[in-house]
Design an enzyme around this catalytic site. Structure first.
Site, PDB file in Angstrom:
ATOM      1  N   ASP A  23       0.858  -1.180   0.000  1.00  0.00           N
ATOM      2  CA  ASP A  23       0.000   0.000   0.000  1.00  0.00           C
ATOM      3  C   ASP A  23       0.892   1.227   0.000  1.00  0.00           C
ATOM      4  O   ASP A  23       1.860   1.282   0.760  1.00  0.00           O
ATOM      5  CB  ASP A  23      -0.894   0.031   1.249  1.00  0.00           C
ATOM      6  CG  ASP A  23      -1.983  -1.028   1.195  1.00  0.00           C
ATOM      7  OD1 ASP A  23      -2.280  -1.530   0.100  1.00  0.00           O
ATOM      8  OD2 ASP A  23      -2.527  -1.341   2.269  1.00  0.00           O
ATOM      9  N   GLU A  73      -9.240   0.435  -4.795  1.00  0.00           N
ATOM     10  CA  GLU A  73      -8.150   0.773  -3.880  1.00  0.00           C
ATOM     11  C   GLU A  73      -6.975   1.352  -4.666  1.00  0.00           C
ATOM     12  O   GLU A  73      -6.054   0.621  -5.030  1.00  0.00           O
ATOM     13  CB  GLU A  73      -7.686  -0.468  -3.091  1.00  0.00           C
ATOM     14  CG  GLU A  73      -8.732  -1.011  -2.154  1.00  0.00           C
ATOM     15  CD  GLU A  73      -8.180  -2.077  -1.201  1.00  0.00           C
ATOM     16  OE1 GLU A  73      -8.950  -2.525  -0.347  1.00  0.00           O
ATOM     17  OE2 GLU A  73      -6.995  -2.437  -1.298  1.00  0.00           O
ATOM     18  N   HIS A  76      -3.292   0.415  -3.580  1.00  0.00           N
ATOM     19  CA  HIS A  76      -2.830  -0.965  -3.423  1.00  0.00           C
ATOM     20  C   HIS A  76      -2.207  -1.482  -4.727  1.00  0.00           C
ATOM     21  O   HIS A  76      -2.873  -1.569  -5.751  1.00  0.00           O
ATOM     22  CB  HIS A  76      -4.024  -1.839  -3.018  1.00  0.00           C
ATOM     23  CG  HIS A  76      -3.683  -3.278  -2.782  1.00  0.00           C
ATOM     24  ND1 HIS A  76      -3.633  -3.832  -1.523  1.00  0.00           N
ATOM     25  CD2 HIS A  76      -3.396  -4.281  -3.638  1.00  0.00           C
ATOM     26  CE1 HIS A  76      -3.331  -5.116  -1.624  1.00  0.00           C
ATOM     27  NE2 HIS A  76      -3.179  -5.414  -2.896  1.00  0.00           N
TER      28      HIS A  76
HETATM   29 ZN   LIG Z   1      -3.413  -3.101   0.360  1.00  0.00          ZN
END
Ligand SMILES: [Zn+2]
Length: 160
Positions: A23, A73, A76
């Site tokens: 991340d 996301e 990510h």
């Molecule tokens: Zn992640």
């Protein structure tokens, strides 16, 4: 609870447990470690431009939630290796779509061919044998990488 379910995986169910995911966040005070800020401009945009050259893909893109089963996301990233990352980016495929593509269009003696850095790179899918032992024929003269697809077979990458 819904927020937690949407953005926090149960133990053992996170891609981070593979060691292949990361991340990223803009460096600033008060980083949100659940949903870090990683926008589509500035240095984050530059990172995205180069990431696939180094084997990384944005794993859960916007608009692909029904394919990945995970909310968007933008922070990510997942290491899938080059040239898989470059092909996925070019074709706007998620890892799920890429696996399906190889399984349906590049199995056995009909590999998908990609050219990069003066090399011919062949990708193909081979289904795992039900008995747990799968024989994969490889060319001794070429670099061959075999990795499981985590469901029913192997992705074979041959660099010539
Ligand atoms: Zn992640």
């Amino acid at each position: 609870m819904a927020f937690t379910k949407k953005y926090v995986a149960l133990p053992g169910c996170s891609e981070h447990h593979t060691g292949l995911a990361i991340d990223l966040a803009v460096n600033k005070p008060d980083i949100d470690f659940i949903r870090p800020e990683f926008p589509y401009n500035g240095i984050c945009h530059k990172f995205r431009e180069k990431a696939s050259k180094f084997g990384f893909v944005e794993r859960y893109p916007e608009g692909k939630e029904s394919v990945t089963g995970i909310a968007w996301e933008p922070w990510h990233f997942r290491y899938v290796g080059f040239p898989h990352s470059a092909i996925m980016r070019q074709e706007e495929m998620t890892l799920e779509e890429y696996h399906l593509f190889l399984k349906e269009d590049a199995s056995g003696t009909n590999p998908f061919v990609y050219h990069a850095n003066g090399r011919r790179i062949e990708m193909s899918f081979q289904k795992a044998d039900k008995n747990g032992l799968t024989k994969i024929d490889v060319d001794d003269e070429a670099l061959c990488v075999v990795s499981g697809n985590n469901t029913d077979g192997f992705i074979i990458t041959v660099w010539r």
